[in-house]
Design an enzyme around this catalytic site. Structure first.
Site, PDB file in Angstrom:
ATOM      1  CB  SER A 133     -13.846  63.452 -19.075  1.00  0.00           C
ATOM      2  OG  SER A 133     -13.887  64.955 -19.162  1.00  0.00           O
ATOM      3  CD  GLU A 186     -15.768  71.271 -15.498  1.00  0.00           C
ATOM      4  OE1 GLU A 186     -15.443  71.400 -16.706  1.00  0.00           O
ATOM      5  OE2 GLU A 186     -15.036  70.528 -14.813  1.00  0.00           O
ATOM      6  CD  GLN A 224     -19.793  67.352 -17.579  1.00  0.00           C
ATOM      7  OE1 GLN A 224     -19.811  68.575 -17.875  1.00  0.00           O
ATOM      8  NE2 GLN A 224     -19.216  67.150 -16.254  1.00  0.00           N
TER       9      GLN A 224
END
Length: 619
Positions: free
Chosen positions: A271, A217, A273
């Protein structure tokens, strides 16, 4: 006298006269020099014309590219038979979405990618549909795949040519399916592989439905933003930031120069990233064997070229996803207290509450530096309800959040002690999405180019503002339209958390000035699904390239015609001009050889005619 005038691109005037030439040269040589100067002047004019035309085209090419990115928000012409279509279904744990993309026929240049755009309806809105709940919560219901209702949406679009004559490319990506047991995940995938070819005429294979990882992703998101920014386009524009890259697998070749790609930072609720390109010269060694394997697993080598043997579109990308480091998850970790007997140390707020008598009643609230001044909140721990009151101390809040980064000592470690390759800060550029944008724009109204000094000052002033004043500003509509009271209450905390993650977790210096926070790029929301369709369709241009090569064999004469080759046109023009000049010189010599009886074409000097004298004779 020979005179030449030219108005391309400016006014020029050139004049020569035989009388101005030195008398030391004879008449023929002077005339030859004059004719040569005239030919050179005409050649110069033609070269200026060509340079003006093609130089301006080269300068405008870059702006035209980006202008096309901005203006590709028109409604898609579904009657265009040259358009191809692609469908991506994103099945997540909280909801599922379907995206429809389109692109024209490839131009046959192997150095360029497909020009993929999100399809837009007659109202110029992106074609997308969302349903809830997600696949992770429903599983298979009455023998129907959880994402199947999205596919029923496609025929309702009534595209005249979406199914014929070209079959659309289809892929389905599952995210966050770990909540489902492995056997249930496998059953959903098998049902899709069986049902989709039966009900829809898609270009679909078994590899087009899979459960993607956080790393995939992240790679797709990195591809999507760089594609929209045009960083994968090969160009020789001097205004573009170029970097020297050693292509993986071609160490024996000279390095290539191409556009500098951008990195991405994305902080959601759960999260965080980070993804950016890592030069081949950066090595993960020396590290202990186990840590070296983990570090290598965070690097992905991506080839976006249509030919696996072509390495011009090979990129080495670092991607790391940190669960529990999103904005909402960080607040939960900040407040959480472990169960009795659990070995995990206390979180910052419960540690400060331990042994205190304050906070047990609204009249004696416990001070929380991560809430705006006088803002109230409640915290339930171990069967007790603690009452909190904000003190709005941005600096102290940052200090309390720092241990939550769990960053180990070391130059190449980031959040949670995870390996992070060094970033060349002076030669890098990053885009921050989601919470990076919300923290800077929703309340502080300073989204875009990020400055640590300006952000710190604005966050300190916001945290120190009384809650009643913030509420009044909110009711007057001074904040972003989608900002709510929850955003206002936890803006101080999230600002401090974003600052610490960026500067302490990822080790970006506070002087770093190449971060841009954004929600959209060129008025378009950049989804990771765009990167997924780009990567999945990277081999499709091979068909068009082969067709172009086939046409090229039978139409190679076009490259030598006047229309397609301006240099050949200039050469032919010069040859014709010289032929005319030589013909005039030859014609002049012929006239001179015939003597004075013939009318002279060219009389450079006045020839004296002798007067016959009278001969004396006899009277």
């Amino acid at each position: 006298r020979i005179s030449i005038s030219c108005l391309l691109p400016a006014s020029w005037h050139f004049s020569l006269s035989p009388a101005g030439c030195p008398r030391l040269l004879n008449s023929s040589l002077r005339q030859l020099l004059l004719l040569g100067a005239a030919a050179a002047a005409l050649l110069l004019c033609s070269l200026l014309l060509i340079r003006s035309k093609y130089g301006r085209a080269a300068r405008d090419r870059g702006s035209h590219r980006y202008l096309a990115r901005v203006t590709d928000t028109e409604a898609t012409d579904t009657e265009n038979p040259n358009l191809n279509y692609g469908i991506v279904v994103d099945c997540g744990s909280s909801g599922s979405r379907i995206f429809v993309y389109c692109w024209p026929r490839h131009n046959g240049n192997p150095r360029q990618l497909l020009d993929i755009q999100q399809m837009r309806d007659s109202s110029r809105n992106p074609v997308v549909m969302k349903i809830k709940p997600g696949a992770g919560k429903t599983g298979k219901n009455n023998g129907i795949s959880p994402c199947f209702p999205l596919l029923v949406f496609l025929p309702a679009l009534r595209f005249p040519r979406i199914f014929q004559p070209r079959r659309p490319f289809f892929c389905q990506e599952f995210r966050s399916l770990p909540p489902l047991p492995t056997n249930q995940q496998k059953a959903i995938l098998e049902d899709l592989l069986t049902d989709i070819p039966v009900h829809f005429d898609f270009l679909f294979s078994d590899s087009h439905a899979e459960v993607i990882s956080g790393k995939q992703e992240g790679v797709y998101a990195w591809i999507g933003i760089n594609f929209v920014l045009g960083r994968f386009e090969h160009t020789d524009d001097e205004d573009e930031a170029m970097v020297e890259v050693q292509i993986p697998g071609s160490e024996r070749r000279d390095p290539v120069f191409r556009k500098r790609t951008v990195g991405i930072l994305d902080m959601g609720g759960v999260s965080t990233q980070i993804a950016y390109e890592v030069p081949q010269s950066v090595s993960v060694a020396p590290l202990p064997p186990l840590q070296e394997e983990v570090a290598k697993s965070l690097l992905a080598e991506v080839n976006l070229g249509c030919d696996a043997h072509q390495t011009e579109h090979v990129y080495r990308v670092y991607v790391a996803t940190f669960l529990g480091f999103g904005g909402n998850a960080a607040r939960q970790r900040y407040e959480d207290s472990p169960e009795p007997g659990y070995s995990r140390p206390l979180s910052p707020l419960p540690r400060r509450l331990l042994g205190r008598q304050s906070g047990l009643s609204p009249d004696s609230p416990f001070p929380d530096p991560c809430l705006p001044l006088d803002a109230r909140d409640e915290l339930r721990q171990r069967g007790l309800t603690f009452h909190l009151r904000g003190t709005g101390d941005f600096r102290l809040c940052r200090e309390l959040l720092r241990p939550l980064l769990n960053r180990s000592e070391g130059a190449r470690s980031s959040l949670n002690g995870v390996f992070q390759p060094p970033v060349r800060f002076q030669e890098s550029e990053f885009y921050g999405f989601s919470e990076f944008y919300y923290c800077t724009e929703d309340v502080l109204r300073m989204g875009g180019d990020y400055s640590a000094a300006r952000f710190t000052k604005a966050a300190q002033e916001y945290c120190a503002t009384r809650w009643s004043v913030l509420r009044e500003r909110f009711e007057r509509g001074l904040y972003a339209s989608h900002a709510d009271l929850h955003r206002l209450k936890f803006q101080c905390f999230k600002s401090a958390w974003m600052f610490e993650v960026f500067h302490r977790g990822f080790s970006f210096p506070e002087s770093y000035g190449s971060l841009r926070t954004a929600l959209q790029v060129y008025d378009k929301e950049v989804q990771w699904t765009l990167g997924a369709i780009l990567y999945r369709t990277r081999f499709l241009p091979l068909r068009d390239i082969q067709q172009e090569n086939f046409r090229g064999i039978h139409s190679r004469w076009r490259s030598f015609s006047f229309v397609y080759n301006p240099h050949l046109f200039s050469a032919c023009f010069l040859v014709v001009l010289l032929s005319i000049l030589l013909y005039l010189l030859r014609l002049r010599r012929i006239h001179r050889s015939h003597g004075a009886s013939s009318p002279a074409l060219w009389i450079p000097e006045k020839i004296p005619i002798p007067i016959p004298q009278k001969i004396p004779g006899p009277l």
